[in-house]
Motif scaffolding. Structure first.
Motif, PDB file in Angstrom:
ATOM      1  N   GLY A 174     -63.628  -2.338  49.986  1.00  0.00           N
ATOM      2  CA  GLY A 174     -62.329  -1.759  50.305  1.00  0.00           C
ATOM      3  C   GLY A 174     -62.393  -0.868  51.530  1.00  0.00           C
ATOM      4  O   GLY A 174     -61.467  -0.852  52.357  1.00  0.00           O
ATOM      5  N   PHE A 175     -63.498  -0.139  51.670  1.00  0.00           N
ATOM      6  CA  PHE A 175     -63.677   0.697  52.849  1.00  0.00           C
ATOM      7  C   PHE A 175     -63.763  -0.166  54.107  1.00  0.00           C
ATOM      8  O   PHE A 175     -63.212   0.177  55.143  1.00  0.00           O
ATOM      9  N   ARG A 176     -64.416  -1.305  53.994  1.00  0.00           N
ATOM     10  CA  ARG A 176     -64.483  -2.238  55.123  1.00  0.00           C
ATOM     11  C   ARG A 176     -63.082  -2.632  55.564  1.00  0.00           C
ATOM     12  O   ARG A 176     -62.779  -2.700  56.743  1.00  0.00           O
ATOM     13  N   ASN A 177     -62.204  -2.879  54.598  1.00  0.00           N
ATOM     14  CA  ASN A 177     -60.834  -3.271  54.922  1.00  0.00           C
ATOM     15  C   ASN A 177     -60.084  -2.152  55.640  1.00  0.00           C
ATOM     16  O   ASN A 177     -59.310  -2.407  56.559  1.00  0.00           O
ATOM     17  N   ILE A 178     -60.318  -0.927  55.221  1.00  0.00           N
ATOM     18  CA  ILE A 178     -59.691   0.218  55.898  1.00  0.00           C
ATOM     19  C   ILE A 178     -60.172   0.294  57.343  1.00  0.00           C
ATOM     20  O   ILE A 178     -59.375   0.447  58.270  1.00  0.00           O
ATOM     21  N   VAL A 179     -61.476   0.171  57.539  1.00  0.00           N
ATOM     22  CA  VAL A 179     -62.038   0.243  58.891  1.00  0.00           C
ATOM     23  C   VAL A 179     -61.491  -0.886  59.755  1.00  0.00           C
ATOM     24  O   VAL A 179     -61.082  -0.673  60.891  1.00  0.00           O
ATOM     25  N   ALA A 180     -61.455  -2.085  59.214  1.00  0.00           N
ATOM     26  CA  ALA A 180     -61.047  -3.247  59.994  1.00  0.00           C
ATOM     27  C   ALA A 180     -59.550  -3.290  60.282  1.00  0.00           C
ATOM     28  O   ALA A 180     -59.140  -3.730  61.354  1.00  0.00           O
ATOM     29  N   HIS A 181     -58.734  -2.812  59.346  1.00  0.00           N
ATOM     30  CA  HIS A 181     -57.294  -2.992  59.481  1.00  0.00           C
ATOM     31  C   HIS A 181     -56.517  -1.716  59.801  1.00  0.00           C
ATOM     32  O   HIS A 181     -55.345  -1.784  60.134  1.00  0.00           O
ATOM     33  N   ASN A 182     -57.181  -0.581  59.672  1.00  0.00           N
ATOM     34  CA  ASN A 182     -56.495   0.682  59.948  1.00  0.00           C
ATOM     35  C   ASN A 182     -57.366   1.556  60.847  1.00  0.00           C
ATOM     36  O   ASN A 182     -57.481   2.758  60.642  1.00  0.00           O
TER      37      ASN A 182
END
Length: 110
Positions: free
Chosen positions: A73-81
């Motif tokens: 989930g943290f990866r998604n935050i980094v990649a998308h936000n």
């Protein structure tokens, strides 16, 4: 070599890069203002998340002491936000959570 082992080794490699990229900084502000090191570190967090997505769910369940889904989930935050990332939060992850994750993965590999 299994796909899982390769993914775990890639996670270790990404963590070691994060350690190298951040070792000369003593606080979040200095780290954040080093554009190259900050960006390179964020990319390694994305790689860690990508490698976690390649690991079988059964394996993750067997090693439930690692917060696999939270890391992904943290990866998604980094990649998308990316532009909404809090440097203090990143610094806290680097200084408090990355070494224990590395140790947990090394223990699995042993």
């Amino acid at each position: 070599m299994s796909k899982t082992k390769l993914s775990l080794l890639s996670i270790i490699e990404a963590i070691e890069k994060i350690e190298r990229y951040t070792k000369e900084y003593s606080n979040a502000d200095d780290f954040y203002h080093s554009e190259r090191d900050f960006d390179a570190t964020m990319m390694q967090f994305v790689i860690i998340g990508e490698m976690i997505s390649k690991i079988d769910e059964t394996f993750k369940t067997q090693h439930s002491n690692i917060p696999w889904h939270k890391i992904k989930g943290f990866r998604n935050i980094v990649a998308h936000n990316y532009f909404g990332i809090d440097a203090d939060e990143i610094w806290e992850i680097i200084t408090l959570k990355i070494k224990p994750l590395k140790k947990d993965i090394e223990n699995i590999l042993d």
